[in-house]
Design an enzyme around this catalytic site. Structure first.
Site, PDB file in Angstrom:
ATOM      1  N   PRO A 129       0.795  -1.228   0.000  1.00 10.81           N
ATOM      2  CA  PRO A 129       0.000   0.000   0.000  1.00 10.81           C
ATOM      3  C   PRO A 129       0.827   1.276   0.000  1.00 10.81           C
ATOM      4  O   PRO A 129       0.422   2.280  -0.583  1.00 10.81           O
ATOM      5  CB  PRO A 129      -0.829  -0.122   1.287  1.00 10.81           C
ATOM      6  CG  PRO A 129      -0.933  -1.589   1.523  1.00 10.81           C
ATOM      7  CD  PRO A 129       0.370  -2.166   1.063  1.00 10.81           C
ATOM      8  N   GLY A 132       4.423   1.449  -3.937  1.00 10.65           N
ATOM      9  CA  GLY A 132       4.211   0.845  -5.247  1.00 10.65           C
ATOM     10  C   GLY A 132       5.466   0.811  -6.096  1.00 10.65           C
ATOM     11  O   GLY A 132       5.953  -0.249  -6.483  1.00 10.65           O
ATOM     12  N   ILE A 158      -2.468  -7.354  -6.138  1.00  7.40           N
ATOM     13  CA  ILE A 158      -1.848  -8.619  -6.533  1.00  7.40           C
ATOM     14  C   ILE A 158      -2.831  -9.431  -7.376  1.00  7.40           C
ATOM     15  O   ILE A 158      -3.794 -10.011  -6.859  1.00  7.40           O
ATOM     16  CB  ILE A 158      -1.395  -9.433  -5.301  1.00  7.40           C
ATOM     17  CG1 ILE A 158      -0.561  -8.552  -4.359  1.00  7.40           C
ATOM     18  CG2 ILE A 158      -0.640 -10.666  -5.755  1.00  7.40           C
ATOM     19  CD1 ILE A 158       0.680  -7.935  -4.988  1.00  7.40           C
ATOM     20  N   ARG A 244       7.904  -7.648 -18.400  1.00  4.44           N
ATOM     21  CA  ARG A 244       7.350  -6.439 -19.017  1.00  4.44           C
ATOM     22  C   ARG A 244       7.129  -6.629 -20.509  1.00  4.44           C
ATOM     23  O   ARG A 244       6.298  -5.943 -21.117  1.00  4.44           O
ATOM     24  CB  ARG A 244       8.298  -5.256 -18.776  1.00  4.44           C
ATOM     25  CG  ARG A 244       8.211  -4.714 -17.361  1.00  4.44           C
ATOM     26  CD  ARG A 244       9.299  -3.718 -17.044  1.00  4.44           C
ATOM     27  NE  ARG A 244       9.126  -3.241 -15.677  1.00  4.44           N
ATOM     28  CZ  ARG A 244      10.121  -2.946 -14.858  1.00  4.44           C
ATOM     29  NH1 ARG A 244      11.384  -3.081 -15.260  1.00  4.44           N
ATOM     30  NH2 ARG A 244       9.887  -2.512 -13.630  1.00  4.44           N
ATOM     31  N   ARG A 269     -20.440   2.656 -41.200  1.00  3.20           N
ATOM     32  CA  ARG A 269     -21.137   3.865 -40.750  1.00  3.20           C
ATOM     33  C   ARG A 269     -21.135   4.917 -41.857  1.00  3.20           C
ATOM     34  O   ARG A 269     -20.084   5.237 -42.430  1.00  3.20           O
ATOM     35  CB  ARG A 269     -20.447   4.422 -39.508  1.00  3.20           C
ATOM     36  CG  ARG A 269     -20.922   5.780 -39.049  1.00  3.20           C
ATOM     37  CD  ARG A 269     -22.328   5.738 -38.481  1.00  3.20           C
ATOM     38  NE  ARG A 269     -22.645   6.987 -37.810  1.00  3.20           N
ATOM     39  CZ  ARG A 269     -23.849   7.299 -37.346  1.00  3.20           C
ATOM     40  NH1 ARG A 269     -24.852   6.456 -37.488  1.00  3.20           N
ATOM     41  NH2 ARG A 269     -24.045   8.444 -36.726  1.00  3.20           N
ATOM     42  N   GLN A 280     -11.024  11.983 -45.009  1.00  2.00           N
ATOM     43  CA  GLN A 280      -9.590  11.997 -44.717  1.00  2.00           C
ATOM     44  C   GLN A 280      -9.301  12.035 -43.218  1.00  2.00           C
ATOM     45  O   GLN A 280      -8.329  11.426 -42.748  1.00  2.00           O
ATOM     46  CB  GLN A 280      -8.941  13.201 -45.411  1.00  2.00           C
ATOM     47  CG  GLN A 280      -7.424  13.165 -45.393  1.00  2.00           C
ATOM     48  CD  GLN A 280      -6.820  14.358 -46.123  1.00  2.00           C
ATOM     49  OE1 GLN A 280      -6.920  15.489 -45.656  1.00  2.00           O
ATOM     50  NE2 GLN A 280      -6.207  14.106 -47.267  1.00  2.00           N
ATOM     51  N   GLU A 364       3.411  -3.573 -13.366  1.00  2.00           N
ATOM     52  CA  GLU A 364       4.769  -4.044 -13.650  1.00  2.00           C
ATOM     53  C   GLU A 364       5.734  -2.874 -13.880  1.00  2.00           C
ATOM     54  O   GLU A 364       6.619  -2.925 -14.737  1.00  2.00           O
ATOM     55  CB  GLU A 364       4.782  -5.033 -14.826  1.00  2.00           C
ATOM     56  CG  GLU A 364       3.964  -6.278 -14.518  1.00  2.00           C
ATOM     57  CD  GLU A 364       4.395  -7.489 -15.287  1.00  2.00           C
ATOM     58  OE1 GLU A 364       5.591  -7.605 -15.611  1.00  2.00           O
ATOM     59  OE2 GLU A 364       3.527  -8.335 -15.552  1.00  2.00           O
ATOM     60  N   GLY A 365       5.524  -1.830 -13.109  1.00  2.00           N
ATOM     61  CA  GLY A 365       6.349  -0.628 -13.197  1.00  2.00           C
ATOM     62  C   GLY A 365       5.667   0.423 -14.042  1.00  2.00           C
ATOM     63  O   GLY A 365       5.406   0.200 -15.231  1.00  2.00           O
TER      64      GLY A 365
END
Length: 381
Positions: A129, A132, A158, A244, A269, A280, A364-365
Site C-alpha cells: 500500500p 508501489g 496482486i 514487461r 457507418r 480523410q 509491472e512498473g
C-alpha cells in the site's frame, strides 16, 4: 548478420491456435465477465486444456517451455480477445518466473508441477500500500524462526493473489538494509496466517481478480526461500525485466483490436451520403493507429529476441512496455472517437479497450519508472 522476421512453423501453429481460442472462447464472453467482475474459470480451464496456460513452464515439468518470442505471439492473440482475461495468464507467468530464475530443481518440481497438472495459477507479491514504485522500501517483515520465517505485513494490487496455488512474496529481513535485506518466499495457498481480500471497483480489467494479501504470524518453511537472503530485490527486478515484454505484447493485441474494430465501423457507418471511411480525417486516424501498432509490435519482438539470445534487454523491455502501452491507449481512444457516441456505450467493445489498457501503463512498473530505466541505460552506456 542475417535478419529474419519469419515465424517458424511451430510458431505459426501457436499463433493460429491462440487466435482461434481468443476469437471463439474469449471475445464472446469478455464483456460478461467484465460486467460481473468475475474470474472466468471456464475460460481458464479451456486455456489449460489446450496447453496455453502456464506455458512458460519447461517441458520437464509439464509445460510447453515457450521462448519469449513465443510468449509475445501468444500474448498478442489472447489480449486481442480481452486484456483482463489475458492478464490472468500473464500474471501467473509473472509468479512462475522467480521460480524459474532462482528455484532449485527440487523447488521447480514441487511448485511448477502442480500448475500443469490442473488449471492452476501463480501470483507475484511485491507491491504494498505504501510503496508501489519504491520496491526497496518493503514493510512486510520476514523474521527467522526455527527452520523458517514468520511473515507479517500486507501486499496490494496482486493479480490472482487469492486464487493462486502459490504467491512469491517479497519481504525484508532488515528494513534498514533496503534492497540488500529482501528475501523471496513462496507462500502456498491455505498457509495459516495468510488471507486474501478481493479488491472491487477497478476501472478496467475487471475479469482478472486483484487482491490485497495479509500476513499475520504466517510461518513459511526455509525450503520455500528462493535463492539466498538478500537476493530477493535483484530477483524481483530481473523478473520484471523479463515479464514487461508480455505486457507490451498484450498492448499490441489491444491496439490491433482497436484498429480492426475502427476499420470495420468506418466502412459501415455512413454520414453525408458515404461511409465515414471515405473522409480523410478518419483515414488519418486509421493510418496513425497502424503506424503505432506496427512499430510497437516490431520493437516488442526485438526485446523478446534479445531475451531469448540472453543479451542485455532491461532497457529494451522498458521501451517496449512503455511505448506499446501508450500506443495502445491512443489507439483505443481514437477508436472511441471514430465510433462517436456509440463508442462511449458498452454496446461496442472499444470503450472496454480503453478502460482495460490504461492499466498497462501502470502495472509491472509505471511508465515513469520505465523512463527512469531507459534514462539510466543512456547515461551508463
Amino acid at each position: 548478420m542475417a535478419i529474419d522476421f519469419t515465424l517458424s512453423e511451430e510458431q505459426k501453429q501457436l499463433q493460429a491456435l491462440a487466435r482461434r481460442f481468443a476469437k471463439e472462447q474469449i471475445a464472446p464472453v469478455a464483456a460478461l465477465y467484465d460486467a460481473k467482475e468475475e474470474m472466468p474459470w471456464p475460460v481458464i480451464e479451456k486455456l489449460h486444456g489446450v496447453g496455453l496456460l502456464n506455458a512458460v513452464i519447461p517441458e520437464e515439468y509439464g509445460g510447453l517451455g515457450l521462448s519469449m518470442v513465443d510468449e509475445v505471439i501468444l500474448g498478442e492473440e489472447l489480449a486481442w480477445g480481452c486484456m483482463g482475461i489475458y492478464t490472468i495468464a500473464m500474471a501467473s507467468d509473472l509468479g512462475i518466473t522467480p521460480v524459474l530464475l532462482a528455484g532449485s530443481s527440487e523447488q521447480k518440481e514441487r511448485f511448477l508441477r502442480k500448475l500443469t497438472q490442473k488449471p492452476s495459477l501463480a501470483a507475484f507479491g511485491l507491491s504494498e500500500p505504501g510503496n508501489g514504485s519504491d520496491a526497496a522500501a518493503l514493510r512486510t517483515r520476514a523474521v527467522k524462526s526455527g527452520d523458517g520465517y514468520i511473515l507479517n505485513g500486507s501486499k496490494t494490487w496482486i493479480t490472482n493473489g487469492g486464487d493462486a496455488e502459490f504467491v512469491v512474496v517479497f519481504a525484508t529481513v532488515n528494513p534498514e538494509a533496503r534492497h540488500k535485506g529482501v528475501v523471496a518466499l513462496v507462500v502456498d495457498k491455505g498457509t495459516p496466517g495468510f488471507r486474501a481480500h478481493k479488491l472491487h471497483g477497478k476501472m478496467g480489467q475487471r475479469a482478472s481478480a486483484t487482491y490485497e494479501l495479509v500476513f499475520e504470524e504466517c510461518w513459511v518453511p526455509a525450503e520455500n526461500l528462493l535463492g539466498q537472503e538478500g537476493d530477493g530485490f535483484k530477483l524481483a527486478m530481473n523478473t520484471l525485466d523479463k515479464t514487461r515484454i508480455p505486457v507490451a505484447a498484450g498492448s499490441v493485441g489491444v491496439a490491433r483490436r482497436a484498429l480492426e474494430e475502427s476499420t470495420k465501423y468506418a466502412k459501415e457507418r455512413e454520414a453525408f451520403g458515404q461511409p465515414i471511411a471515405q473522409f480523410q480525417a478518419v483515414q488519418f486516424k486509421l493510418a496513425e493507429m497502424l503506424m503505432g501498432l506496427e512499430t510497437a509490435r516490431a520493437y516488442t519482438y526485438y526485446a523478446a529476441w534479445l531475451t531469448d539470445q540472453k543479451l542485455p534487454q532491461a532497457h529494451a523491455a522498458a521501451i517496449a512496455k512503455a511505448y506499446a502501452s501508450e500506443i495502445a491507449f491512443d489507439a483505443a481512444n481514437q477508436a472511441i472517437q471514430i465510433h462517436g457516441g456509440f463508442g462511449y456505450m458498452q454496446e461496442y467493445p472499444v470503450e472496454k479497450l480503453l478502460r482495460d489498457v490504461k492499466l498497462n501503463q501502470i502495472y509491472e512498473g509505471t511508465n515513469e519508472i520505465q523512463r527512469l530505466i531507459i534514462a539510466r541505460h543512456i547515461l551508463n552506456s
